[in-house]
Design a protein around this motif. Structure first.
Motif, mmCIF file in Angstrom:
data_model
loop_
_atom_site.group_PDB
_atom_site.id
_atom_site.type_symbol
_atom_site.label_atom_id
_atom_site.label_comp_id
_atom_site.label_asym_id
_atom_site.label_seq_id
_atom_site.Cartn_x
_atom_site.Cartn_y
_atom_site.Cartn_z
ATOM 1 N N GLY A 7 7.916 4.909 10.537
ATOM 2 C CA GLY A 7 7.358 6.226 10.257
ATOM 3 C C GLY A 7 7.809 6.765 8.918
ATOM 4 O O GLY A 7 6.997 6.938 7.997
ATOM 5 N N PRO A 8 9.110 7.055 8.748
ATOM 6 C CA PRO A 8 9.558 7.550 7.441
ATOM 7 C C PRO A 8 9.330 6.572 6.294
ATOM 8 O O PRO A 8 9.056 6.984 5.167
ATOM 9 C CB PRO A 8 11.059 7.811 7.663
ATOM 10 N N LEU A 9 9.417 5.276 6.565
ATOM 11 C CA LEU A 9 9.206 4.302 5.491
ATOM 12 C C LEU A 9 7.761 4.291 5.004
ATOM 13 O O LEU A 9 7.489 3.842 3.885
ATOM 14 C CB LEU A 9 9.592 2.901 5.969
ATOM 15 N N SER A 10 6.837 4.790 5.826
ATOM 16 C CA SER A 10 5.436 4.806 5.402
ATOM 17 C C SER A 10 5.179 5.873 4.352
ATOM 18 O O SER A 10 4.124 5.882 3.722
ATOM 19 C CB SER A 10 4.524 5.039 6.609
ATOM 20 N N TYR A 11 6.144 6.777 4.153
ATOM 21 C CA TYR A 11 5.963 7.864 3.188
ATOM 22 C C TYR A 11 6.687 7.574 1.881
ATOM 23 O O TYR A 11 7.554 8.334 1.452
ATOM 24 C CB TYR A 11 6.440 9.183 3.785
ATOM 25 N N TRP A 69 14.543 8.953 7.117
ATOM 26 C CA TRP A 69 13.954 10.099 6.425
ATOM 27 C C TRP A 69 14.779 10.506 5.216
ATOM 28 O O TRP A 69 14.273 11.165 4.288
ATOM 29 C CB TRP A 69 13.811 11.281 7.390
ATOM 30 N N LEU A 70 16.052 10.121 5.186
ATOM 31 C CA LEU A 70 16.871 10.384 3.996
ATOM 32 C C LEU A 70 16.286 9.673 2.780
ATOM 33 O O LEU A 70 16.309 10.205 1.658
ATOM 34 C CB LEU A 70 18.310 9.932 4.240
ATOM 35 N N LEU A 71 15.759 8.466 2.989
ATOM 36 C CA LEU A 71 15.118 7.746 1.888
ATOM 37 C C LEU A 71 13.826 8.442 1.463
ATOM 38 O O LEU A 71 13.521 8.534 0.280
ATOM 39 C CB LEU A 71 14.828 6.298 2.295
ATOM 40 N N THR A 72 13.059 8.927 2.446
ATOM 41 C CA THR A 72 11.835 9.654 2.121
ATOM 42 C C THR A 72 12.159 10.874 1.269
ATOM 43 O O THR A 72 11.436 11.201 0.319
ATOM 44 C CB THR A 72 11.112 10.092 3.409
ATOM 45 N N VAL A 120 15.088 19.345 -2.973
ATOM 46 C CA VAL A 120 13.851 18.599 -2.740
ATOM 47 C C VAL A 120 14.079 17.519 -1.693
ATOM 48 O O VAL A 120 13.310 17.378 -0.724
ATOM 49 C CB VAL A 120 13.343 17.972 -4.052
ATOM 50 N N ALA A 121 15.142 16.745 -1.884
ATOM 51 C CA ALA A 121 15.439 15.659 -0.951
ATOM 52 C C ALA A 121 15.798 16.195 0.429
ATOM 53 O O ALA A 121 15.336 15.679 1.457
ATOM 54 C CB ALA A 121 16.586 14.802 -1.492
ATOM 55 N N GLY A 122 16.595 17.251 0.471
ATOM 56 C CA GLY A 122 17.076 17.783 1.738
ATOM 57 C C GLY A 122 15.978 18.381 2.591
ATOM 58 O O GLY A 122 15.883 18.076 3.788
ATOM 59 N N TRP A 123 15.130 19.226 2.025
ATOM 60 C CA TRP A 123 14.070 19.852 2.802
ATOM 61 C C TRP A 123 13.027 18.843 3.251
ATOM 62 O O TRP A 123 12.461 18.948 4.341
ATOM 63 C CB TRP A 123 13.421 20.978 2.002
ATOM 64 N N THR A 124 12.751 17.850 2.399
ATOM 65 C CA THR A 124 11.811 16.796 2.794
ATOM 66 C C THR A 124 12.357 15.988 3.965
ATOM 67 O O THR A 124 11.672 15.777 4.977
ATOM 68 C CB THR A 124 11.531 15.853 1.612
#
Length: 487
Positions: free
Chosen positions: A242-246, A92-95, A265-269
């Protein structure tokens, strides 16, 4: 020529040549009029913390329970499964990183990626890693929601016939698509209360599951050596899918003011996706130590109080609706970015029609769990390298993108590159996908996986090769467009 048309909307301002412009008041009053066109500064609003509820609501869902339970079914002990859940959800860090260009460019991911692949190359990218994969995920999640809804129908004393199943699928899809059609403002407004409701329901489920959890659970015989590592690698890829799909996370940050801090932006996402995914997948893994998660919807109900079971089933449906509304929204933008001159509202409905057809096939013809596993594992072949190229470009450009330049699709535009294709992005993605395909061990076994005795390294291989290739090509060939763009 612009590849999007604005939705007609009362109160909308004039449409200038080459794009659509509507008033913020009009957008807030009803259906979102913007598609993949540039969001003017005058219509930017909101705070980055709103992104938390957008992603949290979408990740308290039935599919996460299924995937968490699947790790134990694959042969992992409870603590091994929980460790895999945490590691896999770190993606999710990448997302979060991929959401950074949204406020800067005022454009969705489907347009930002023109910087990576060129105008024409990006159309191919959106057709496959954008539209096709989004529709597949829509169908899988819709099937998951439908199985819960079928139980509700059965509890109501109605016959669960094929016709009834089809009607239920269409009804859930209609509610989902309504949110996708209304668009960004509706998503931001609805997802905070949805997050609160789902969190309350799943807290009750979590407590019930923990009461029956065998915290010392170990499958017999336990996995060791190469078999253990092969299962850990496959499980991590399953969770990470899951996260990679976003790769489309900028779709939901593009309305934020241009000056919004990138870290926020990155952190809350990332936080909005990571926290609920870890918790819900963890509940699924814990449940698998007490009940048979081959039939999770039915088995989980045996752990719950009788009065709460319908509430649980409704929550499963609601969570999947929230997830699929995001997916349908992005799939609609992807269809526009392919180059079709189609209104965003219509593109969302087209995506829904295709997804409903795939869902009915998954439920009435094929095995649902097999379909989930096959699709999630195979998408990693594309999504891993695609995410790696995108993330590397953001880091190399330091998150700076020229919104008006990205909106220019003409041969003289800054992101036309050579014949409409950026060789750096195209070659790096091809190299990454090739590395993944050689290393996979899911529906087929690649030569690298075979040489390693079945250890599936498709995810790390695709990520590393694609990222390294793009960094080298970007440095040697140059970005072929201003790196800084708008500050």
């Amino acid at each position: 020529m612009a590849s999007t048309l604005p939705d007609p909307h009362p109160g909308a301002g004039p449409t200038p040549a080459g794009g659509a412009s509507v008033s913020g008041a009009a957008e807030r009053a009803g259906v979102e009029a913007h598609g993949i066109d540039l969001i003017p500064d005058s219509e930017r609003r909101g705070r980055p913390r709103e992104l938390f509820s957008v992603w949290a609501a979408a990740n308290v869902n039935y599919l996460s329970l299924v995937v968490g339970g699947a790790l134990v079914l694959m042969g992992l002990s409870l603590w091994q499964a929980l460790a895999v859940i945490v590691v896999g959800n770190l993606f999710w860090l990448l997302t979060g990183l991929l959401a950074v260009p949204g406020p800067v460019a005022g454009a969705p991911s489907e347009v930002v990626t023109r910087a990576l692949y060129g105008v024409r190359g990006n159309r191919v990218n959106n057709a496959v890693t954008g539209w096709l994969i989004s529709v597949c995920y829509f169908a899988l999640n819709l099937a998951a929601a439908a199985t819960a809804a079928f139980s509700l129908v059965d509890r109501a004393g109605l016959p669960v016939t094929t016709a009834v199943k089809a009607a239920v699928v269409v009804l859930i899809a209609a509610v989902t698509l309504a949110i996708g059609v209304y668009g960004h403002a509706a998503i931001v407004r609805l997802y905070l209360p949805i997050t609160l409701v789902l969190s309350a329901v799943f807290a009750v489920v979590g407590v019930a599951v923990l009461r029956h959890t065998d915290f010392g659970y170990t499958p017999g015989p336990p996995l060791t050596g190469r078999d253990l590592w092969a299962t850990v690698a496959a499980g991590t890829a399953l969770i990470a899918s899951g996260p990679l799909s976003y790769t489309t996370s900028a779709d939901f940050s593009r309305y934020l003011p241009r000056t919004t801090p990138a870290k926020a932006v990155a952190g809350w996402t990332a936080l909005g996706g990571f926290v609920p995914s870890v918790l819900v997948c963890g509940v699924g893994a814990c449940a698998a130590t007490a009940v048979d998660m081959n039939d999770p919807e039915t088995s989980l109900q045996t752990l719950l109080p009788g009065w709460f079971r319908p509430v649980f089933l409704l929550a499963l449906v609601l969570g999947t609706v929230a997830l699929n509304a995001l997916t349908s929204y992005s799939a609609g933008l992807a269809l526009q970015a392919v180059g079709l001159r189609i209104r965003r509202t219509l593109s969302v409905l087209v995506d829904g029609a295709v997804a409903v057809s795939l869902t009915l096939y998954a439920l009435l013809v094929s095995d649902f769990l097999d379909a989930v596993g096959d699709v999630l594992q195979l998408t990693v072949l594309l999504l891993g390298p695609s995410t790696a190229v995108y993330a590397t470009d953001i880091l190399l450009r330091r998150g700076r993108y020229d919104g008006p330049g990205l909106a220019d699709e003409s041969p003289g535009g800054p992101f036309w590159y050579t014949g409409g294709v950026n060789r750096s992005g195209a070659l790096a993605l091809t190299a990454g996908v090739t590395a993944s395909a050689l290393s996979v061990d899911s529906v087929y076994t690649g030569p690298v996986a075979a040489a390693l005795g079945g250890v599936d390294l498709a995810l790390p291989a695709g990520l590393l090769v694609a990222s390294a290739a793009y960094a080298v090509l970007f440095t040697r060939l140059g970005p072929a467009a201003p790196r800084t763009g708008q500050p």
